[in-house]
Design an enzyme around this catalytic site. Structure first.
Site, mmCIF file in Angstrom:
data_model
loop_
_atom_site.group_PDB
_atom_site.id
_atom_site.type_symbol
_atom_site.label_atom_id
_atom_site.label_comp_id
_atom_site.label_asym_id
_atom_site.label_seq_id
_atom_site.Cartn_x
_atom_site.Cartn_y
_atom_site.Cartn_z
ATOM 1 N N ARG A 1 -8.490 15.449 12.933
ATOM 2 C CA ARG A 1 -8.246 16.182 11.923
ATOM 3 C C ARG A 1 -9.293 17.325 11.621
ATOM 4 N NH1 ARG A 1 -6.835 11.632 8.148
ATOM 5 N NH2 ARG A 1 -4.788 11.311 8.568
ATOM 6 N N ARG B 1 0.826 -1.231 -0.022
ATOM 7 C CA ARG B 1 0.037 -0.043 -0.058
ATOM 8 C C ARG B 1 0.810 1.244 -0.073
ATOM 9 N NH1 ARG B 1 -4.533 1.764 4.550
ATOM 10 N NH2 ARG B 1 -5.325 3.495 3.413
#
Ligand code: ADP
Length: 394
Positions: free
Chosen positions: A236, A88
């Protein structure tokens, strides 16, 4: 054929071993605290969960131990049975539109893209190099979080800042979680029995993003140059007035790195609630009447609803809404709040059907204008599938 799907972080290495094409999981686990001491690994194999404390100076040692476990547990009888290793990689820039074999040129390009993904691409490269050293005969591939979003048009991916920043520094929206959005949209199309569909896929975990997917291709997505855009996440902030950043820096004297930490690690649900970045803690706080948990959750849900509404208009309709990842698969109350706020579109949640966690289910009533589904994501399998087809081609 045995294919390994791996995800290398700066101090971790997650892995899943698949038999392909049957997609059976043979082994899975994670090496943790690589290179920082007190390291250990956990493995699920043959119905057992094993945890071992072991010295892990680097990713190469982790791969060597993984190979030993594969042999000891008779998953393979020789190293050569592992035909492919899929890695990934977070950032593929505008360059990578699909998964690729990790040739030296490809690795050099991934390295170049580290300038826009300094935290994520370097550990992935380390993982690829370590896997190549330990399994030189396996085909190594790279699978990008950004690749699925490369079908976006400039109207969607450009930022309204001077054009030269795009030309000089590649500043644009790339989007992330692409492997997950691709997996759940493919699965959704299988359930609907057609591919000419308009889907809104909601990957809501600790990190969270929403995509608009038309005919299996991404039209728009909520994350940007970095994952800190779009939705409010665990820690976030997502979208906000960009000038807030420069104003806070001027007021506090924080430098760019410090400001980045605030926006990525101390904001979102954690920043507003002051309690936690984890949805479960926010839900508990709400039950106890914590006002800031209530505010955090209301803002969190509102932002998701805004994106679904925006993509409904962009797609000129929607055939299905998909919920996936930690919160999307497991938070019964968050899904209900989102769908209730969409009732103006004729969406009707089926409370009994919605009362599940982590199971593929339709969660709207039969007379809902748009069906919504939970589809558990499986990024590891998607990486293995792409790797398997590259091995067959190669
Ligand atoms: P990531 O891959 O971005 O780290 P995940 O997709 O694993 O995140 O999601 C993790 C989040 O899922 C947790 O932080 C938590 O907020 C949420 N979650 C997991 N289980 C539940 C649950 N039962 N109820 C509500 N939220 C949950």
């Amino acid at each position: 054929m045995i294919i390994l799907s791996v995800n290398a972080g700066s101090s971790s290495l997650k892995f899943t071993g698949f038999e392909m094409p049957s997609e059976d999981v043979l082994i899975s686990g994670v090496f943790e605290r690589i290179g920082i001491g007190s390291s250990f690994y956990t493995i699920k194999v043959n119905g057992e969960k094993i945890k071992k404390e072991v010295d892990l100076p680097d990713h190469k040692v982790a791969f060597e131990i993984l190979i030993k476990e594969l042999l000891d547990n008779k998953i393979v009888s020789s190293l050569d049975e592992i035909k492919g290793v899929g890695h990934r990689v977070a950032q593929g820039g505008s360059y990578f539109k699909k998964s690729e074999i990790a040739t030296d040129d490809v690795i050099a390009k991934v390295d170049e893209l580290s300038s826009i993904a300094p935290l994520h691409n370097p550990p992935a490269i380390e993982g690829i190099k370590a896997a190549k050293a330990v399994m030189p005969n396996a085909v190594q591939t790279v699978v990008f979080d950004t690749a699925f979003h490369q079908t976006m048009a400039p109207t969607e991916f450009m930022y309204a800042i001077p054009y030269s920043y795009y030309e000089d520094y590649d500043i644009r929206k790339y989007g992330f979680h692409g492997t997950s959005h691709k997996y759940v949209s493919m699965r959704m199309n299988e359930i609907l029995g057609r591919t000419d569909t308009k889907l809104i896929t909601c990957h809501i975990g600790n990190g969270a993003s929403i995509s608009a997917v038309k005919d299996g291709k991404c039209v728009d997505t909520s994350m940007g140059l970095t994952p800190n855009a779009g939705l409010i996440m665990g820690s976030r902030c997502g979208d906000m007035d960009a000038t807030v950043v420069t104003y806070i820096m001027e007021k506090t004297g924080m430098n760019a790195k410090e400001m980045d930490t605030v926006l990525n690690k101390q904001s979102g649900l954690l920043g507003i609630s002051g309690v936690s970045s984890d949805s479960r803690d926010i839900e508990n706080g709400i039950k106890e009447g914590n006002e800031r948990c209530i505010l955090a959750q209301d803002m969190y849900v509102k932002r998701i609803v805004e994106y679904i509404a925006k993509y409904y208009v962009l797609l000129e309709g929607c055939d299905a809404i998909v919920f996936t990842a930690g919160v999307g698969e497991n938070s019964i109350s968050t899904r209900k709040q989102i769908l209730d706020k969409l009732k103006v579109l004729g969406i009707k949640v089926d409370e009994d059907a919605n009362n599940v966690r982590g199971v593929e289910t339709k969660i709207t009533t039969d007379d809902s204008s748009i069906p919504a589904f939970i589809i558990p994501t499986n990024e590891e399998l998607m990486i293995a599938k792409d790797t398997y087809s590259l091995v067959l081609q190669g």
